[in-house]
Structures are given as C-alpha cells and as structure tokens.
Design an enzyme around this catalytic site. Sequence first.
Site, PDB file in Angstrom:
ATOM      1  N   GLU A 261      35.040 -66.153  31.791  1.00  0.00           N
ATOM      2  CA  GLU A 261      36.110 -65.450  32.495  1.00  0.00           C
ATOM      3  C   GLU A 261      37.371 -65.313  31.637  1.00  0.00           C
ATOM      4  OE1 GLU A 261      38.384 -63.419  34.883  1.00  0.00           O
ATOM      5  OE2 GLU A 261      36.333 -63.891  35.507  1.00  0.00           O
ATOM      6  N   THR A 305      36.487 -57.485  36.055  1.00  0.00           N
ATOM      7  CA  THR A 305      35.208 -58.202  35.970  1.00  0.00           C
ATOM      8  C   THR A 305      34.053 -57.347  36.460  1.00  0.00           C
ATOM      9  OG1 THR A 305      36.220 -60.389  36.180  1.00  0.00           O
ATOM     10  CG2 THR A 305      33.929 -60.197  36.843  1.00  0.00           C
ATOM     11  N   HIS A 421      40.923 -68.130  34.766  1.00  0.00           N
ATOM     12  CA  HIS A 421      41.368 -66.888  35.416  1.00  0.00           C
ATOM     13  C   HIS A 421      42.867 -66.985  35.679  1.00  0.00           C
ATOM     14  CE1 HIS A 421      41.700 -63.539  38.183  1.00  0.00           C
ATOM     15  NE2 HIS A 421      40.420 -63.267  38.079  1.00  0.00           N
ATOM     16  N   ASP A 480      34.495 -61.278  29.636  1.00  0.00           N
ATOM     17  CA  ASP A 480      34.453 -60.083  30.476  1.00  0.00           C
ATOM     18  C   ASP A 480      35.629 -59.136  30.259  1.00  0.00           C
ATOM     19  OD1 ASP A 480      36.222 -61.884  31.669  1.00  0.00           O
ATOM     20  OD2 ASP A 480      35.718 -61.270  33.711  1.00  0.00           O
ATOM     21  N   HIS A 481      36.815 -59.693  30.027  1.00  0.00           N
ATOM     22  CA  HIS A 481      37.990 -58.840  29.815  1.00  0.00           C
ATOM     23  C   HIS A 481      39.121 -59.701  29.256  1.00  0.00           C
ATOM     24  CE1 HIS A 481      39.651 -60.626  33.468  1.00  0.00           C
ATOM     25  NE2 HIS A 481      38.564 -60.260  34.120  1.00  0.00           N
TER      26      HIS A 481
END
Length: 686
Positions: A261, A305, A421, A480-481
């Site tokens: 994440e 995501t 996150h 993911d990002h």
Amino acid sequence: MSGFFKRIRNLLNTTIGFYVLVVFLFWLKTYICYKTDFTLGVSGGMQQFLLAVNPIPSAMLLFGIALYFRGKLAYWLMLIIDFLQSTWIFANILYYREFSDFLSLGIIKGTGNVQNNLGKSFLEILRPGDFIVYVDIVILIILLLFKVIKIDHHPLKFRYAFSITILSLVLMFGEYSAANANRSGLLTRTFDNNYIVKYLGLNEYAAFNIYQTQKESSTRANAKAKDLKGVEKFINKNQVSPNVSYYGKEKGKNVFIIHLESFQQFLINYKVDGKEVTPNLNKFYRNQHTIAFDNFYHQVAQGKTSDAEMMLENSLYGLPQGSAMVSYGAQNTYQAAPSILDQKGYTTAAFHGDVPTFWNRNNTYKSWGYDYFFSDSYYKNKSNYNVGYGMKDKIFFKQTIPYLQQLPQPFYAKMITLTNHYPYELDKANTSFPATTTGDSTVDPYVQTAHYLDQAFGEFESYLHKTGLDKNSVVVLYGDHYGISNNHRPAIAKLLHKKSVNNYDLAQFQKVPFMINGSNLDGHVDHTYGGEIDVLPTLEHLLGIKNNNMIQFGHDLLSPENQQIVPFRNGDFVSKKYTKIGGTVFDTKTGKELKLTKTQKKQFNDIQKYVNDSLSNSDKVVYGDLLRFHHIKGYKDVDKKTFDYNKKTALKRLKQEDKKKKTDLIDENGGKSTVSDFKTDAPELK
C-alpha cells in the site's frame, strides 16, 4: 467622498446591487483558492487572465437565477446558491490536497457505494483556513440582519434578469473560445482535470463531468459487437511475443500477489539516520531469484488502489474520472487473472483486512472470478488491531494463515496490506523507526509506517520459507500508487537530497516497486520501462499461459519486443527516450528539457499516438462492456452467481474442495496446521 459612499450604499440596497456584491465576493474567494489551494500549472498571460475571470460567467448565471424572484426570496436564494457553490469549493480543496485532483461524480458516487472512511483522512487534511470559503456568506448575513444592507422588495424587471442570463452565457462561450484557442481540443482530448479548471472553472468542470458520466452510462447501452473490431486491431498491431528464456519458467506454481500500500520505489535501499527503512524488502530486491524492475511506474488516476487492481488483474486502464471497480465492477464482463487461472486449475483468493464493500470489491471480485474473498468478517478484531483504514499488517498476515493453509494448490492469492496508508498513523508500541525531518507533518511519518510494512512482510516471508511454500510459489510484490503526492515539493526535495524538484523529478518520484521471485528465475535488476498495465501479461508468460487472443493493453516486460512506453492516465508518458509531463518533453535518461528536432518530433508523435490510442481503446472496452462480445476458445465467461463470499458458506465450500483435492498446505504437512510456523512480534498479540 461621503456622496460616493452614499451612492454605493444605495446601490447595495437594491436587488441588482446585492447581486453584484455577491458575485464579486464569490469571484474573489474562488480566485484566492485557485492561487493558494490548487496547483494548476498556469503559465503565460492568457492562462493567467482566464484563471482570473473564469469564476465570473458561471457565478453570474447561477446567482442570476435569484433575480427572477422578488424580495426576501431572491436574497435567500442567492445565499443558498452561494453556500452550495462554496461547499463544492471546500470539498475540492480537501480532496485536491491529498489526491492532486478534483472531485468527480464517479468519486462522489463511489464514496457512498464503498462505504469507505475517507472522513477520517479529511479530518487529517482539514485546516482552519479552509473555512474562509464561507466567510463572505457570514458577512452578507450579518449585513442583512443588522440592516446595513436593506432588502429591496421591488421586483426586478424580467428583461433585466433575462439580459443577465444571456450575458453570462455569452461570457461563458467567449471564455471557452479563448480557452480552446489557447489549448486546442480542451474538452475532447484532455486527460487532466487541472486543464479544465484552470481554463473554464470549477463549476464548468462539474457540469462537464456530469455530462461525461451520463454519456458513459449510455455508451454501454449503445455498444455493439462490431465496436470490438477496432480494439482488436490495435491489440494485434502492438502484440509482443514472449521471451523464450522465461516462458513457462514458473508453470504450475502458486502465485502470491503482495499489495504494498502507497509504497514508492525510492524507499528501496533508502536510509534515515543510517538505518534502512525496508531491510527485508531490500534483501528480497537483491535475492538471487528475484527479478526487480527499477523503472516501473504506477499509472493510477482518481481510482487510486482500485485503478492499480484493475490494471494488475485485467491489463485494462482505470477511468479518466472515478473508479472502474465502483462504476463498472458489478455489471461488466471481464477476463481477469483470477478467472484465467481458475480455468487452469488454480484456487483463487483475495485477502483484505477491511470491509468488503471498499471500492466495491465484494461485487467486482465476483466479476473477476475470485473463488474466495476473505475480508474483515473472517478476522478476529479488537480496537487496537486497527489503524487508519483497517487491520494492522502484522496482525493481518498472522490471521490470514489459517485460511491460506486450507487453499487447494496451486493457488493465486492476493494480499492487500493497509498500514502504510495516509495519514501514516502508528501507535507508539509499533513505532520503532525514526521519522524523517522534512518539516512536513504528512511526509515525515511515511517511513515509519513503511518500516512497519517491511517488518510485516519479513514475518510473512519467514513463514513461506519455513513451510516450503517459497520453493513452490511465485511471489509478486508491487506498489499500488504514490504515498507522497506531488503537492509536497519542498519535502520531496529534502527526501531526495535536492535543493528543488522539477516536473521530471516528480515523474521519477512516482516509481513504485515491482518484483517477481521464483526459484527458477535468475535474479537481477531489470531496467525495462513499464507500469502496472504490464503485470498480467508478464505473469501469464512466466506461468506458460498464452495471452495472444486476449484483450490486454500491457506487454510482457521480459519480452525483447517490448517498446517500453508507459502511458499515464492524463495522456503524459515515460518512454526509454522521452518523458512527457504536461506540455514539456524531457530526455528520460538525463532529465534535460528538450526542444525536439524534426526527427525527434516524429518519434514523439508516434509515441503520443500510441498512448492516446491505448487509453481510448481501453476506455471503449470498459464503457461499452465490450468483453461481453469477446469469446476465446477454451475460456468461459465468469458466472457471478456461483460465488458467495459469506463466511459460513465459503468455509464450507473450502472444506468440500479439500476433500476432493487433498492438495492444501495442511495435507502437505501431514494433516497438521502451520499456524504455529508464523511468528510475529506484534505487541497486540502478546
């Protein structure tokens, strides 16, 4: 001078005078917000002019609605319209601060549908100064209550109200004409919401977005099988052959997809106060059986995501606005990794320590063909087991083992971590790493949660080694990002040990990890340029699965035929030669800004055409649900009705599958559980 102020006050005591004041105050606060809360990339006199005037036409039009009424009603309507528009600005300020984009109808609909807890993040993002957008309304109400401005009860003549409406529409058209002259095809070719806002305004962006969304909804209803022909032509033209040295190397093995994440590539081998942020991931990166890609980029847009998952498992891009998983996850036909592998004899499962409705996963995963979805109801929970968006990673991995060991092999298992996150919260008992010292409160704790994620991965990796799963599995790790958005330029510069960063630096900063580990692979760092869209075809070829008849927009990163072009959702790209950010082209290797020669322009235009065609063709597939017309020999479309993620039903099915196959990890371990093989230092479990 006193006569002048008297005339001004007399004007304000008329309906039209109050209207002018409301429009002026609204324009002023909107322009201030443009300059202080958004990074719109304004350059040149024309863009500066359009940014300054673009709030006026829509404000005149909307506030002008009140002019068709009289007395108190007209004044109340202006205040209500002001409040609604101000709330729209307020919401965008908060959203833009974290996501570097503007709210869309898809995101607004998705926020309700997935029942996510973005409110928690908004509280972290919120600043007292944000409420300045409501100050003018408070001032106007006070002026009216204390009768500094008196309500005009005389009706405004219809022809004056109508003239203002017509004038606002004329100004709006003039604004669009000037904007389109400065940027050709503004509403037909742009992939970036910043352009629409800086040229036309927030209200016009909202109207255009609603129009786009409604248009997209009707696209599916009107789509026909023949619409797929152009897409297939594009796919066939750009198809690449697998690398014979790697094709089928890991055939028949289990597959683990570990979702890191918000994890960015710069964290690999990064140190704070001489300590490695991610020692376990660093070792995995350098492992003799790991192929690690160091020029791998996230390609997400508003879907974050969900966009990453869409690309990873379908080799289809996310949408320009909103989330494909939310808007099209339940209704569309897909040919996703879980269904492809399921029809090759795999058991497929996703593990996630949050609610199943987040990003509409509970519906989308059925469309993708996941046999099992182990979400929050499968996990024992206590208040101190959670942080931010869900279960802490160490506890998540620990509690995943009882289900993982029951999956018939070979299996495809995706594990979505959460602790790293935004807003990067972690309790003291789990914080064992120093924060960075950029002075940015959003950025500095990022390495602490990343370190915790690394520790959790290390514990899971030890379990794989102890049980022998590592020898019979392909382990894929990907980010993911971004974790740190480009809005944090000063902090990013400090992290990178630079005085400042430009757009090229920011593009490179958006790299994320992509690593594939398998016992039959010769480990090395691969410099091929690629992105999340390329994961599925790369994995398929390693597993010996042909994809030449499938609609996939990515390419095998191990193929020598790979053109190494990485499209971004806004139409920018990175390639081996050129990096395009906005209207600027950089040399990818040196980072120098380029003035293209005639030959270079031809090369650049060819790449840009490929990028635009790739994105638009993928959108056609999603919007039109074109895969319902695509039939592959030997592949069956997913029957969503056959899946039930209810805990009781799923666990019963899992036991029945085990009786038939007897291939799960417990069976391999002589009927004994492997739960005790997983060791964690999570303080909550002591």
